[in-house]
Design a protein around this motif. Structure first.
Motif, PDB file in Angstrom:
ATOM      1  N   LEU A 109       0.769  -1.671   0.080  1.00  0.00           N
ATOM      2  CA  LEU A 109       0.643   0.191  -0.026  1.00  0.00           C
ATOM      3  C   LEU A 109       0.923   1.834  -0.035  1.00  0.00           C
ATOM      4  N   SER A 110       2.211   1.061   0.650  1.00  0.00           N
ATOM      5  CA  SER A 110       2.851   2.296   0.484  1.00  0.00           C
ATOM      6  C   SER A 110       3.367   3.339  -0.930  1.00  0.00           C
ATOM      7  N   ALA A 111       3.316   2.087  -1.722  1.00  0.00           N
ATOM      8  CA  ALA A 111       3.798   2.258  -3.487  1.00  0.00           C
ATOM      9  C   ALA A 111       1.869   3.188  -3.658  1.00  0.00           C
ATOM     10  N   TYR A 112       0.703   3.272  -2.697  1.00  0.00           N
ATOM     11  CA  TYR A 112       0.127   3.688  -3.432  1.00  0.00           C
ATOM     12  C   TYR A 112      -0.033   5.378  -2.721  1.00  0.00           C
ATOM     13  N   VAL A 113       0.692   5.783  -2.408  1.00  0.00           N
ATOM     14  CA  VAL A 113       0.782   7.317  -1.121  1.00  0.00           C
ATOM     15  C   VAL A 113      -0.038   8.759  -2.421  1.00  0.00           C
ATOM     16  N   HIS A 114       0.080   8.517  -3.590  1.00  0.00           N
ATOM     17  CA  HIS A 114       0.257   9.148  -4.625  1.00  0.00           C
ATOM     18  C   HIS A 114      -0.511   8.375  -5.644  1.00  0.00           C
ATOM     19  N   ASP A 115      -1.417   7.649  -5.064  1.00  0.00           N
ATOM     20  CA  ASP A 115      -2.488   6.880  -6.079  1.00  0.00           C
ATOM     21  C   ASP A 115      -3.689   6.119  -5.584  1.00  0.00           C
ATOM     22  N   PRO A 116      -4.777   7.444  -5.476  1.00  0.00           N
ATOM     23  CA  PRO A 116      -5.428   6.621  -4.802  1.00  0.00           C
ATOM     24  C   PRO A 116      -6.287   6.019  -5.346  1.00  0.00           C
ATOM     25  N   LEU A 117      -6.224   6.117  -7.108  1.00  0.00           N
ATOM     26  CA  LEU A 117      -7.753   4.960  -8.063  1.00  0.00           C
ATOM     27  C   LEU A 117      -6.206   3.628  -7.959  1.00  0.00           C
ATOM     28  N   ARG A 118      -5.399   3.177  -8.075  1.00  0.00           N
ATOM     29  CA  ARG A 118      -4.738   1.942  -7.865  1.00  0.00           C
ATOM     30  C   ARG A 118      -4.637   1.523  -6.691  1.00  0.00           C
ATOM     31  N   HIS A 119      -5.089   2.060  -5.584  1.00  0.00           N
ATOM     32  CA  HIS A 119      -5.192   2.268  -4.198  1.00  0.00           C
ATOM     33  C   HIS A 119      -6.614   1.866  -4.150  1.00  0.00           C
ATOM     34  N   ALA A 120      -7.327   2.280  -4.652  1.00  0.00           N
ATOM     35  CA  ALA A 120      -9.438   1.838  -4.558  1.00  0.00           C
ATOM     36  C   ALA A 120      -9.160   0.114  -5.389  1.00  0.00           C
ATOM     37  N   ALA A 121      -8.343   0.253  -6.408  1.00  0.00           N
ATOM     38  CA  ALA A 121      -8.777  -1.333  -6.921  1.00  0.00           C
ATOM     39  C   ALA A 121      -7.867  -2.473  -6.432  1.00  0.00           C
ATOM     40  N   TRP A 155     -16.714   8.401 -13.211  1.00  0.00           N
ATOM     41  CA  TRP A 155     -16.543   9.941 -12.411  1.00  0.00           C
ATOM     42  C   TRP A 155     -15.639  10.188 -11.266  1.00  0.00           C
ATOM     43  N   GLN A 156     -15.727   8.789 -10.901  1.00  0.00           N
ATOM     44  CA  GLN A 156     -14.698   9.020  -8.936  1.00  0.00           C
ATOM     45  C   GLN A 156     -13.227   8.324  -9.519  1.00  0.00           C
ATOM     46  N   ALA A 157     -13.140   7.961 -10.978  1.00  0.00           N
ATOM     47  CA  ALA A 157     -12.204   7.460 -11.645  1.00  0.00           C
ATOM     48  C   ALA A 157     -11.182   8.430 -11.765  1.00  0.00           C
ATOM     49  N   GLU A 158     -11.727   9.146 -12.555  1.00  0.00           N
ATOM     50  CA  GLU A 158     -11.315  10.250 -13.038  1.00  0.00           C
ATOM     51  C   GLU A 158     -10.803  11.425 -11.684  1.00  0.00           C
ATOM     52  N   VAL A 159     -11.513  11.491 -10.592  1.00  0.00           N
ATOM     53  CA  VAL A 159     -11.080  12.274  -9.742  1.00  0.00           C
ATOM     54  C   VAL A 159     -10.019  11.694  -9.131  1.00  0.00           C
ATOM     55  N   MET A 160      -9.901  10.623  -8.700  1.00  0.00           N
ATOM     56  CA  MET A 160      -9.154   9.730  -8.317  1.00  0.00           C
ATOM     57  C   MET A 160      -7.853   9.601  -8.746  1.00  0.00           C
ATOM     58  N   GLU A 161      -8.169  10.054 -10.130  1.00  0.00           N
ATOM     59  CA  GLU A 161      -6.944  10.279 -11.176  1.00  0.00           C
ATOM     60  C   GLU A 161      -6.503  11.664 -10.757  1.00  0.00           C
ATOM     61  N   THR A 162      -6.732  12.663 -11.120  1.00  0.00           N
ATOM     62  CA  THR A 162      -7.333  14.055 -11.022  1.00  0.00           C
ATOM     63  C   THR A 162      -5.269  14.473  -9.593  1.00  0.00           C
ATOM     64  N   ILE A 163      -6.547  14.014  -8.252  1.00  0.00           N
ATOM     65  CA  ILE A 163      -5.619  13.604  -7.007  1.00  0.00           C
ATOM     66  C   ILE A 163      -4.441  13.376  -7.149  1.00  0.00           C
ATOM     67  N   GLY A 164      -4.219  12.488  -8.300  1.00  0.00           N
ATOM     68  CA  GLY A 164      -3.187  11.521  -7.608  1.00  0.00           C
ATOM     69  C   GLY A 164      -2.310  12.700  -9.154  1.00  0.00           C
ATOM     70  N   GLU A 165      -2.311  13.195 -10.038  1.00  0.00           N
ATOM     71  CA  GLU A 165      -1.879  13.685 -10.861  1.00  0.00           C
ATOM     72  C   GLU A 165      -0.613  14.938  -9.740  1.00  0.00           C
ATOM     73  N   HIS A 166      -2.276  15.366  -9.644  1.00  0.00           N
ATOM     74  CA  HIS A 166      -1.304  16.855  -8.854  1.00  0.00           C
ATOM     75  C   HIS A 166      -0.722  16.624  -7.454  1.00  0.00           C
ATOM     76  N   LEU A 167      -0.919  15.363  -6.704  1.00  0.00           N
ATOM     77  CA  LEU A 167       0.825  14.646  -6.253  1.00  0.00           C
ATOM     78  C   LEU A 167       1.557  14.073  -6.637  1.00  0.00           C
ATOM     79  N   ARG A 168       1.705  14.036  -7.296  1.00  0.00           N
ATOM     80  CA  ARG A 168       2.985  13.085  -7.997  1.00  0.00           C
ATOM     81  C   ARG A 168       3.604  13.859  -9.080  1.00  0.00           C
ATOM     82  N   ASN A 169       3.439  15.233  -9.467  1.00  0.00           N
ATOM     83  CA  ASN A 169       4.227  16.399  -9.882  1.00  0.00           C
ATOM     84  C   ASN A 169       4.811  17.338  -8.226  1.00  0.00           C
ATOM     85  N   PRO A 170       5.528  17.478  -8.785  1.00  0.00           N
ATOM     86  CA  PRO A 170       6.369  18.196  -7.677  1.00  0.00           C
ATOM     87  C   PRO A 170       6.074  19.067  -7.629  1.00  0.00           C
ATOM     88  N   ASP A 171       5.456  20.203  -8.671  1.00  0.00           N
ATOM     89  CA  ASP A 171       5.727  21.348  -8.323  1.00  0.00           C
ATOM     90  C   ASP A 171       4.132  21.703  -7.721  1.00  0.00           C
TER      91      ASP A 171
END
Length: 146
Positions: free
Chosen positions: A20-32, A51-67
């Motif tokens: 699970l620690s690999a999913y710290v920036h990936d809520p969609l994979r955590h849910a899967a 639409w839930q997957a899209e929201v989770m992916e948006t959050i993941g992309e936001h967290l994976r981007n250092p900026d």
């Protein structure tokens, strides 16, 4: 889109936390990974709604981007009743608890009734469905001091 996660039953119990620690920036994979999609209460359900997957992916992309990682990620969803907003929040709360260190979650709603009859039961439902259901105990809502 992220790579599909292995199914929970394929991972030994003693390796769940490390996995699970690999999913710290990936809520969609955590849910899967964390929920028994297609089984029991989720029979006939392949995963989060599109639409839930899209929201989770948006959050993941936001967290994976250092900026953007340390800036607010603002997402709004206006809709009618029953589309799964509380379910999404419950899955995100579970992701935060499962992957974060010393995580604290505060859930609020427009009214106490909504929190008690809609949001809290969904949090308990998704927590109980999770592969990590034994890690945390859902408790009653805290009330502000008067």
């Amino acid at each position: 889109m992220s790579k599909p996660a292995p199914q929970g039953k394929d991972v030994a119990d003693d390796g769940i936390a490390a996995h699970l620690s690999a999913y710290v920036h990936d809520p969609l994979r955590h849910a899967a990974f964390a929920y028994p999609w297609g089984e029991g209460a989720l029979k006939g359900v392949a995963g989060p709604r599109a639409w839930q997957a899209e929201v989770m992916e948006t959050i993941g992309e936001h967290l994976r981007n250092p900026d953007t990682r340390h800036t607010p990620c603002r997402i709004a969803r206006a809709s009618g009743h029953g589309i799964g907003k509380s379910a999404l929040i419950a899955m995100l709360i579970k992701w935060g608890l499962d992957t974060g260190i010393d995580t604290r979650i505060v859930a609020t709603a427009n009214t106490e009734s909504q929190l008690l009859t809609k949001t809290s039961p969904e949090i308990a439902k998704w927590s109980n469905l999770s592969i990590t259901r034994d890690w945390f105990r859902a408790t009653a809502t805290a009330r502000p001091l008067s």
